[in-house]
Design a protein around this motif. Structure first.
Motif, PDB file in Angstrom:
ATOM      1  N   SER A   9     -34.944  -1.800  -7.861  1.00  0.00           N
ATOM      2  CA  SER A   9     -33.690  -1.063  -7.992  1.00  0.00           C
ATOM      3  C   SER A   9     -32.613  -1.730  -7.149  1.00  0.00           C
ATOM      4  O   SER A   9     -32.839  -2.072  -5.998  1.00  0.00           O
ATOM      5  CB  SER A   9     -33.871   0.388  -7.519  1.00  0.00           C
ATOM      6  N   LYS A  11     -29.905  -0.051  -6.603  1.00  0.00           N
ATOM      7  CA  LYS A  11     -29.168   1.111  -6.085  1.00  0.00           C
ATOM      8  C   LYS A  11     -29.471   1.322  -4.604  1.00  0.00           C
ATOM      9  O   LYS A  11     -30.649   1.419  -4.226  1.00  0.00           O
ATOM     10  CB  LYS A  11     -29.608   2.347  -6.882  1.00  0.00           C
ATOM     11  N   SER A  16     -37.209   3.778  -4.804  1.00  0.00           N
ATOM     12  CA  SER A  16     -38.033   2.591  -4.525  1.00  0.00           C
ATOM     13  C   SER A  16     -37.786   2.068  -3.106  1.00  0.00           C
ATOM     14  O   SER A  16     -38.727   1.694  -2.398  1.00  0.00           O
ATOM     15  CB  SER A  16     -37.737   1.490  -5.548  1.00  0.00           C
ATOM     16  N   GLU A  77     -38.465   2.728 -13.646  1.00  0.00           N
ATOM     17  CA  GLU A  77     -38.516   2.307 -15.060  1.00  0.00           C
ATOM     18  C   GLU A  77     -37.120   2.521 -15.632  1.00  0.00           C
ATOM     19  O   GLU A  77     -36.520   3.568 -15.413  1.00  0.00           O
ATOM     20  CB  GLU A  77     -39.521   3.169 -15.835  1.00  0.00           C
TER      21      GLU A  77
HETATM   22  C1  LIG Z   1     -30.425   3.288 -16.901  1.00  0.00           C
HETATM   23  C2  LIG Z   1     -31.618   4.141 -16.579  1.00  0.00           C
HETATM   24  C3  LIG Z   1     -32.666   4.207 -17.469  1.00  0.00           C
HETATM   25  C4  LIG Z   1     -33.819   4.952 -17.165  1.00  0.00           C
HETATM   26  N1  LIG Z   1     -34.866   4.956 -18.033  1.00  0.00           N
HETATM   27  C5  LIG Z   1     -36.024   5.550 -17.674  1.00  0.00           C
HETATM   28  C6  LIG Z   1     -37.172   5.458 -18.501  1.00  0.00           C
HETATM   29  O1  LIG Z   1     -37.177   4.866 -19.561  1.00  0.00           O
HETATM   30  N2  LIG Z   1     -38.307   6.058 -18.059  1.00  0.00           N
HETATM   31  C7  LIG Z   1     -38.394   6.712 -16.843  1.00  0.00           C
HETATM   32  O2  LIG Z   1     -39.465   7.181 -16.495  1.00  0.00           O
HETATM   33  N3  LIG Z   1     -37.311   6.825 -16.063  1.00  0.00           N
HETATM   34  C8  LIG Z   1     -36.134   6.254 -16.444  1.00  0.00           C
HETATM   35  N4  LIG Z   1     -35.039   6.337 -15.628  1.00  0.00           N
HETATM   36  C9  LIG Z   1     -35.160   7.087 -14.376  1.00  0.00           C
HETATM   37  C10 LIG Z   1     -35.545   6.186 -13.243  1.00  0.00           C
HETATM   38  O3  LIG Z   1     -36.865   5.744 -13.362  1.00  0.00           O
HETATM   39  C11 LIG Z   1     -35.268   6.975 -11.984  1.00  0.00           C
HETATM   40  O4  LIG Z   1     -34.110   6.415 -11.538  1.00  0.00           O
HETATM   41  C12 LIG Z   1     -36.407   7.070 -11.025  1.00  0.00           C
HETATM   42  O5  LIG Z   1     -36.858   8.395 -10.997  1.00  0.00           O
HETATM   43  C13 LIG Z   1     -36.142   6.648  -9.618  1.00  0.00           C
HETATM   44  O6  LIG Z   1     -34.951   7.078  -9.126  1.00  0.00           O
HETATM   45  P1  LIG Z   1     -33.998   6.137  -8.264  1.00  0.00           P
HETATM   46  O7  LIG Z   1     -32.760   5.950  -9.083  1.00  0.00           O
HETATM   47  O8  LIG Z   1     -33.790   6.882  -6.994  1.00  0.00           O
HETATM   48  O9  LIG Z   1     -34.715   4.843  -8.057  1.00  0.00           O
HETATM   49  C14 LIG Z   1     -33.883   5.644 -15.926  1.00  0.00           C
HETATM   50  C15 LIG Z   1     -32.798   5.579 -15.038  1.00  0.00           C
HETATM   51  C16 LIG Z   1     -31.694   4.843 -15.350  1.00  0.00           C
HETATM   52  C17 LIG Z   1     -30.567   4.767 -14.345  1.00  0.00           C
END
Ligand SMILES: Cc1cc2nc3c(=O)[nH]c(=O)nc-3n(C[C@H](O)[C@H](O)[C@H](O)COP(=O)(O)O)c2cc1C
Length: 183
Positions: A9, A11, A16, A77
């Motif tokens: 990530s 972000k 992560s 993901e």
């Molecule tokens: C552009 C985008 C696409 C995403 N697509 C999926 C996905 O296909 N499957 C999934 O499990 N989570 C998806 N997510 C959620 C991320 O996995 C999520 O951000 C994760 O829970 C971790 O959060 P973080 O943003 O704090 O790392 C997506 C998030 C974003 C921003």
């Protein structure tokens, strides 16, 4: 034991990153864990780029992998795969042997994450890392398992992370004992 941690990530304060920081602070007596901070500074992979043209950021990234005893990936993901920035970083290493026989661990921290888990498993085995099943973890509903201070609040998740790290440590130790070790 030197471990390079790579977050998928870009972000700031992503789940992560929180997980990798948790590993760093909880295991600092046994692991020297460095979190790679340059993933968004890597250029887009281009196979036409010659060795002489390769960006210093890419060269440094490869060197950091080469110098580490093991590598841990932690990634969300995105759209049913691993984030493009992480895939791009790995693509820069495909024409090298930096990941060859390198002990690695992977954690997918996502809402669902099954596809990223499958994809990263396949990628890491294809580039010939050493990735036992015990060094792979899928944390589903990951955001809900970390609080606003970035602390992991779910005890079972903490235990699963510990088991993955123990597996990585064991893999590194076993690899060190191999007489044919090339590194
Ligand atoms: C552009 C985008 C696409 C995403 N697509 C999926 C996905 O296909 N499957 C999934 O499990 N989570 C998806 N997510 C959620 C991320 O996995 C999520 O951000 C994760 O829970 C971790 O959060 P973080 O943003 O704090 O790392 C997506 C998030 C974003 C921003």
């Amino acid at each position: 034991m030197k471990i390079l941690a790579i977050s998928g990530s870009t972000k700031p304060n992503s789940t992560s990153h929180h997980i990798l920081n948790h590993i760093k602070s909880n295991l600092e007596n046994i692991l020297e864990l460095e979190i790679y901070e340059g993933i968004e500074k890597l250029p887009h992979f281009n196979p036409a780029i010659t060795d002489e043209q390769t960006s210093i950021n890419v060269i440094e990234f490869r060197k950091q992998i080469e110098n580490a005893d093991g590598v841990i990936f932690c990634t969300p993901e995105y759209v049913f795969s691993i984030p493009g920035s992480l895939k791009n970083a790995i693509e820069w290493c495909v024409s090298t042997t930096v990941f060859s026989q390198k002990p690695v661990a992977m954690i997918i921290a996502a809402a669902s994450g099954e596809k990223a888990y499958e994809s990263l498993s396949l990628i890491l085995t294809t580039i010939e890392t050493i990735l036992p099943n015990e060094s792979r973890l899928l944390i589903q509903g990951a955001k809900g398992k970390v609080n606003t201070h970035g602390e992991i609040t779910d005890i079972s998740t903490k235990e699963q992370i510990e088991r993955v790290i123990q597996s990585l440590i064991t893999t590194i130790r076993d690899e060190d004992k191999r007489p044919t070790k090339l590194r």
